[in-house]
Design a protein around this motif. Structure first.
Motif, mmCIF file in Angstrom:
data_model
loop_
_atom_site.group_PDB
_atom_site.id
_atom_site.type_symbol
_atom_site.label_atom_id
_atom_site.label_comp_id
_atom_site.label_asym_id
_atom_site.label_seq_id
_atom_site.Cartn_x
_atom_site.Cartn_y
_atom_site.Cartn_z
ATOM 1 N N PHE A 286 -9.553 22.036 -12.789
ATOM 2 C CA PHE A 286 -10.602 22.567 -11.913
ATOM 3 C C PHE A 286 -11.986 22.210 -12.441
ATOM 4 N N PHE A 289 -12.824 18.809 -11.297
ATOM 5 C CA PHE A 289 -13.132 18.828 -9.871
ATOM 6 C C PHE A 289 -14.512 19.420 -9.611
ATOM 7 N N LEU A 290 -14.801 20.546 -10.271
ATOM 8 C CA LEU A 290 -16.065 21.241 -10.018
ATOM 9 C C LEU A 290 -17.254 20.368 -10.411
ATOM 10 N N TRP A 293 -17.460 17.457 -7.944
ATOM 11 C CA TRP A 293 -17.886 18.004 -6.644
ATOM 12 C C TRP A 293 -19.379 18.352 -6.672
ATOM 13 N N SER A 294 -19.854 18.944 -7.783
ATOM 14 C CA SER A 294 -21.274 19.305 -7.887
ATOM 15 C C SER A 294 -22.145 18.060 -7.927
ATOM 16 N N ARG B 92 -24.850 20.695 1.172
ATOM 17 C CA ARG B 92 -23.478 21.228 1.286
ATOM 18 C C ARG B 92 -23.445 22.369 2.284
ATOM 19 N N PRO B 98 -15.842 26.011 -3.797
ATOM 20 C CA PRO B 98 -15.627 25.616 -5.203
ATOM 21 C C PRO B 98 -16.644 26.233 -6.152
#
Lengths: 425, 181
Positions: A286, A289-290, A293-294, B92, B98
């Protein structure tokens, strides 16, 4: 105070693996043959062996994870000490001795290099770009990463890594036997000796296995990179190795010698240990991913887009449920951790989840599959090929299990583990 | 049930080893004793098992607390980001789950931990200012050091000052003492 002594169990006279381990070996071989035939049939139906190569990598990573991950877990045990070592050490040693088979799997992967890796297929990226075979980003990445990602370096780095793993596996395995031929006064000497080798060995292992997964898995997508990738696989190896080692020990506990050795306390501890790896695994997955993604950078986020869009989201969600939610929810229960049968089911499930995770990591790397999950006969190779490879590996592992006594007798905890559970805090 | 507040609380046997305690406790439980308890300097799971320890609700409280923490934080973040103070962050969607996961996870841990700690205190009756067993000098001096105790309590219908004492002495304890309220 003679009480505790009179209630202690005595060490079984025969410490060899029980006869049914031979049965595991035979069964595993049969499954391997069956699934090899299935793989061939599927390749014929699909009119291409394309997916065989890809699924081969999944099989390689699973077997590599068991073998070299087993080496890491063994070193971790020597560094940390503890009673669980008495139960897991010999299964872990057996895992490390399967390195020759993993080496063969790796050599075959190397022979299929051009089918799997863009950087191996196109020695001239500019020409490939002109011919429209790759994108501009890919051409740039191939040229930029050329010093590392090229066929010669693939072989050189791989051979160095295998050499190092073989050295550590050889040292720890031969010491493991030699130690048992000496009396208890040598125990502190052996503890220090294995500890010193293992402490440095763990660092070396973390570096070599990072290199290996970069070459074998990450570079399938030549444009993408993640700095936590090696660590993610490292924890994933702990996850699958612990599951297999616990599964082996619990299955062996049907008969002596492990039947006498396995107490509820240690089984419960192993269950908690499995839980820790389940948590650590999702934590790293995670976190990666985080962060990506950020950041939302075009060169990074694409990797996740390929694994979420075009129905891959279903697989990603299932991966999360299989890999984390189910084992986590089950392992929360204290009763389950002390129940042999159920803990074995969870361990089996975790091995399946690892395999499922590798499918999600590998398949979307390829152009026809990224952001486009679709059925073909070929995709079923992801079941046939890894099952065949892992079964063959299990047969080898079972054979290795029968080759030495299942209990290390020159161990500081041997007397303690034979005592009743309430004798110590 | 109202407990008698005067007279004998129970008979207390002192043992040197956990094994002796577990065996005595098992024999007492097998003989039909239900109002009894074991005391040891460290957690002795087998002793709890042999005297028919029932499951308590602390795990359930912990789970419920954890889920409450999860829901509370996740809802708070969702409410802030979508309704109370929506901000455009890097284009976003305002509902970007998330980003909510980490605080929600932290609150799950926090609430689960607090629920476990306070749930344990609420269910086990601690802090307790008085317990009759501390009237026994040997209990006071060594229950948390190196001795193991079995107490057969007077509220059990099987309790009889003489017979129970004989019964306990059959296990060869260091001593059997009568404990007053």
């Amino acid at each position: 105070m003679g009480h505790a002594a009179t209630h202690a169990k005595s060490l079984p006279a025969n410490l060899d693996a029980p006869g049914f381990v031979r049965g595991w070996q035979a069964r595993a071989l049969m499954v391997a043959v069956l699934f090899t035939v299935t793989a061939v049939v599927l390749a014929t139906l699909d009119h291409s062996a394309e997916h065989v190569y890809r699924a081969w990598v999944v099989g390689l990573m699973l077997c590599f994870g068991f073998c070299v991950g087993g080496l890491a877990m063994l070193m971790l045990q020597y560094v940390s000490g503890g009673k669980w070592g008495l139960l897991l050490r010999r299964p872990l040693e057996a895992m490390t001795r399967t390195l020759p088979l993993v080496f063969v799997y790796w050599v075959v992967t190397g022979l299929w290099m051009k089918k799997l890796y863009l950087w191996a297929r196109f020695s001239d990226a500019a020409a490939a770009l002109k011919a429209g075979l790759i994108t501009e980003g890919e051409a740039h990445a191939i040229e930029w990463k050329r010093p590392m990602l090229n066929p010669e370096m693939f072989w050189v780095v791989g051979l160095i890594c295998f050499g190092i793993w073989a050295f550590y596996a050889w040292r720890l395995n031969s010491w493991g036997l030699k130690r048992d031929t000496q009396d208890a006064s040598t125990t502190p000497y052996w503890i220090r000796k294995t500890e010193n080798l293992s402490g440095f060995g763990l660092v070396v292992y973390a570096l070599t296995m990072t290199a290996a997964v970069i070459y074998w898995v990450m570079s399938m997508d030549v444009t993408w990179y993640s700095s936590v990738y090696g660590l993610l696989f490292l924890v994933g190896e702990g996850y699958q190795v612990l599951a297999l080692a616990v599964l082996t020990t619990l299955a062996l506990s049907k008969e002596d010698p492990i039947q006498t050795m396995l107490r509820k306390t240690e089984q419960y501890d192993l269950g908690k240990f499995m839980m820790a790896f389940v948590m650590l695994n999702i934590y790293l997955a995670f976190a990666q991913f985080l962060i990506i993604w950020s950041g939302n950078l075009p060169e990074e986020i694409v990797w996740y887009m390929h694994r979420i869009n075009g129905h891959w989201g279903v697989i990603a969600t299932l991966d999360f449920i299989f890999h984390w939610l189910i084992p986590f929810a089950l392992l929360l229960s204290r009763d389950l951790k002390t129940n042999k049968k159920r803990l074995m089911r969870v361990a089996q499930w975790m091995i399946f989840a690892k395999f499922f995770d590798l499918f999600w990591l590998v398949e979307p790397n390829f152009k026809d599959a990224g952001s486009n999950l679709h059925f073909s006969w070929g995709i079923l190779e992801y079941i046939a090929v890894p099952v065949a490879m892992v079964s063959l590996w299990v047969a080898y592992y079972s054979w290795e299990l029968t080759r030495r006594p299942l209990v290390q007798t020159n161990d500081p905890h041997l007397a303690e583990i034979l005592e009743p559970e309430h004798a110590h805090a | 049930m109202a407990l008698p507040r005067e007279g004998t609380y129970g008979l207390l046997a002192e043992f040197d080893t956990p094994t002796a305690l577990v065996e005595a406790a098992k024999a007492a439980h097998d003989a039909g004793w239900r109002r009894l308890d074991c005391y040891a300097p460290y957690p002795l799971e087998e002793a709890a098992e042999v005297i028919g320890f029932h499951k308590n609700r602390v795990p359930l409280l912990t789970l419920v607390g954890g889920l409450m923490g999860l829901c509370a934080m996740f809802s708070l973040e969702t409410w802030i980001s979508t309704l109370a103070y929506p901000l455009n962050i890097a284009g976003r969607p305002t509902y970007s789950w998330p980003a909510f996961v980490v605080p929600a996870y932290e609150w799950t841990i926090l609430f689960a931990g607090l629920s476990a700690a306070f749930g344990m205190l609420a269910l086990n009756g601690l802090p307790s200012l008085y317990h009759p067993l501390f009237n026994a000098p040997n209990f006071r001096s060594s229950a948390t050091v190196d001795k193991f105790f079995l107490c057969l309590e007077a509220t059990d219908p099987k309790f009889d000052r003489v017979e129970t004492k004989n019964f306990l002495e059959g296990f060869h304890p260091n001593s059997v003492v009568e404990v007053e309220y």
